[in-house]
Scaffold this active site. Structure first.
Site, PDB file in Angstrom:
ATOM      1  N   GLU A 143     -32.295   1.458   6.227  1.00 17.95           N
ATOM      2  CA  GLU A 143     -32.168   1.725   4.802  1.00 17.95           C
ATOM      3  C   GLU A 143     -31.073   2.733   4.478  1.00 17.95           C
ATOM      4  O   GLU A 143     -30.711   2.908   3.313  1.00 17.95           O
ATOM      5  CB  GLU A 143     -33.511   2.204   4.238  1.00 17.95           C
ATOM      6  CG  GLU A 143     -34.548   1.088   4.197  1.00 17.95           C
ATOM      7  CD  GLU A 143     -35.920   1.551   3.733  1.00 17.95           C
ATOM      8  OE1 GLU A 143     -36.141   2.781   3.680  1.00 17.95           O
ATOM      9  OE2 GLU A 143     -36.767   0.688   3.446  1.00 17.95           O
ATOM     10  N   GLU A 187     -43.746  -0.003  26.037  1.00 16.96           N
ATOM     11  CA  GLU A 187     -43.757   1.439  25.820  1.00 16.96           C
ATOM     12  C   GLU A 187     -44.035   2.231  27.096  1.00 16.96           C
ATOM     13  O   GLU A 187     -43.898   3.459  27.116  1.00 16.96           O
ATOM     14  CB  GLU A 187     -44.791   1.815  24.760  1.00 16.96           C
ATOM     15  CG  GLU A 187     -46.230   1.616  25.181  1.00 16.96           C
ATOM     16  CD  GLU A 187     -47.190   2.080  24.090  1.00 16.96           C
ATOM     17  OE1 GLU A 187     -47.938   3.026  24.349  1.00 16.96           O
ATOM     18  OE2 GLU A 187     -47.171   1.500  22.988  1.00 16.96           O
TER      19      GLU A 187
END
Length: 267
Positions: free
Chosen positions: A78, A109
């Site tokens: 963004e 992860e």
């Protein structure tokens, strides 16, 4: 037991009415801004270190897994449309690659080495900042990335939701936002995710303001990618220069940005 894994204050959720479920979630959500407020000194310390490095050409990287990784990708993605910065100035990297944005990648992860491997194509340097995002504060992907980054001279920070975590210990400037047990036990996409989103908003917005990407309270460098944003840009010009709509449209078309239009008149 980690605070993020501790048992919910609520029980027998399946027996609750919809109204009670929603009201209880909302009650828990209201506590998040207070937890973030307590971390403002830590956030300030991190932002104050990021800005001078980016003024020297540094970049901001986020790494995380699952919800945390997705939040980093969202915040990074963004920045270009909001502040008109290059797409590679703020970069979000998620364990498991872009596939993991939409679909969980099992065990991604747990790889201590992979985050630095994912970062290496960007040729990170001492002007760059790496922020690890991990609600639990114990994600190996994030710990490994921060550990190697710190040895390589990068500025390191993190956003976690437990006190005294391994991720915080691996970061020079940790941000610890302890929001307490989740409404749904262990579901850190809820309060923890909300807290992380708020903190990332604060970090990126504060950094961009300090880098001169805002004038007054306006996003003068935003990208004009749709009609709504073009209309917003024209209104910014009207407000800043006290001109009519026709003149604002003319200036925007001529200079291609709110900044260009304003500076053409105010120079």
């Amino acid at each position: 037991m980690l605070t993020t894994e501790s048992s919910s204050h609520y029980n027998n959720l399946e027996k609750m009415s919809v109204q009670d479920i929603l009201s209880s979630i909302n009650k828990e959500d209201k506590t998040v801004p207070n937890a973030v407020e307590k971390a403002i000194p830590q956030i300030e310390a991190l932002v104050s270190q990021i800005v001078p490095r980016m003024q020297k050409g540094g970049r901001l990287f986020y790494i995380g897994a699952g919800t945390s990784g997705r939040l980093g990708v969202v915040d990074a993605s963004e920045c270009p449309p909001t502040f008109g910065v290059p797409f590679d100035l703020v970069v979000g990297i998620i364990a498991g690659g872009d596939t993991a944005i939409r679909k969980a990648v099992e065990n991604a992860e747990d790889d201590w080495n992979q985050a630095w491997i994912d970062l290496k194509p960007y040729e990170p340097n001492e002007n760059d900042t790496l922020i690890g995002i991990a609600a639990s504060g114990r994600t190996p992907y994030v710990i490994g990335g921060l550990t190697v980054a710190q040895k390589a001279g990068l500025l390191t920070g993190c956003v976690v939701c437990n006190d005294g975590s391994p991720v915080a210990k691996a970061a020079a400037f940790p941000v610890e936002v302890v929001v307490g047990p989740e409404f749904l036990t262990g579901s850190t996409r809820m309060k923890s995710g909300t807290a992380q989103k708020l903190v990332l908003n604060m970090i990126s917005t504060a950094v961009m303001i300090r880098l001169g990407k805002v004038k007054g309270n306006k996003m003068i460098d935003m990208q004009l990618t749709n009609e709504k944003l073009v209309n917003r840009a024209q209104q910014m010009i009207i407000d800043e220069l006290n001109v009519d709509a026709a003149e604002a449209e003319k200036l925007l078309n001529q200079y291609g940005s709110v900044r260009g239009a304003i500076e053409s008149v105010q120079k």
